[in-house]
Design a protein around this motif. Sequence first.
Motif, PDB file in Angstrom:
ATOM      1  N   LYS A  51     -20.648 -86.266   7.535  1.00 52.64           N
ATOM      2  CA  LYS A  51     -19.273 -86.202   8.556  1.00 52.64           C
ATOM      3  C   LYS A  51     -18.470 -87.414   8.217  1.00 52.64           C
ATOM      4  O   LYS A  51     -17.101 -87.199   8.432  1.00 52.64           O
ATOM      5  N   TYR A  86     -14.259 -87.624   7.679  1.00 51.67           N
ATOM      6  CA  TYR A  86     -13.501 -88.361   8.614  1.00 51.67           C
ATOM      7  C   TYR A  86     -12.606 -89.237   8.056  1.00 51.67           C
ATOM      8  O   TYR A  86     -11.700 -89.680   8.464  1.00 51.67           O
ATOM      9  N   MET A 119     -15.663 -79.333  12.499  1.00 52.26           N
ATOM     10  CA  MET A 119     -15.655 -80.292  11.378  1.00 52.26           C
ATOM     11  C   MET A 119     -17.002 -80.557  10.848  1.00 52.26           C
ATOM     12  O   MET A 119     -17.309 -80.715   9.568  1.00 52.26           O
ATOM     13  N   ASP A 140      -8.551 -87.484   9.866  1.00 51.68           N
ATOM     14  CA  ASP A 140      -8.806 -87.882  10.988  1.00 51.68           C
ATOM     15  C   ASP A 140      -9.279 -86.965  12.278  1.00 51.68           C
ATOM     16  O   ASP A 140      -9.700 -87.318  13.412  1.00 51.68           O
ATOM     17  N   SER A 141      -8.867 -85.655  11.944  1.00 54.49           N
ATOM     18  CA  SER A 141      -9.084 -84.842  12.900  1.00 54.49           C
ATOM     19  C   SER A 141      -9.238 -83.382  12.460  1.00 54.49           C
ATOM     20  O   SER A 141      -8.476 -83.302  11.147  1.00 54.49           O
TER      21      SER A 141
END
Length: 188
Positions: A40, A44, A29, A48-49
């Motif tokens: 970041k 996010y 990520m 969320d992932s």
Amino acid sequence: MPRQSDNRDRILGTAYQLFYERGFSRISMDAVAARAGITKRTLYNHFDSKDRLFGEMLKRQSTLAVARIKTWATQQGGSAEDFVATIFERLAAWSAKKRWEGSGFTRLALELADLPGHPGRTAARRHKAMIERVFADELRRRGLKRPEEAARALQILTEGATILTLIHGDSAYVGTAAEAARAVLKGN
């Protein structure tokens, strides 16, 4: 200040480039955020992932790719045999390109082979099913009696030729698959 949708589009485009270039497991990520020029936290806020980002990225790419394939397919004239021959001619030309890496969807789905419920596998499965439907629709339009059966065989043959050409570095697999597709059409 960029709009939320602009950031999301940039993230998805960047993620596709990175995952296509290096694969799912080798991209973090952090790498996506850095290449997209965002924090970041912003990344996010949208995803969320990494798994969710990957699945959404493949859905977006599938929508774009299937639209291109549908447009191309509907513009093709001729019989079912002509349509299938053109598919393999295009696959042969595509696989002859320098540094050809095959289908990104196939490569990325294979990387996740041991994760059947992963969002990326789900998106890849839907993508391949949509392409098979496009094949079936075009074969039906061209008068084939059992277009779904022929489309499934065509999907197996194009995927198999792609994978084996990639593995062996030998585009003769495309020609062999084209011959097998002609035989399928004769039996239909």
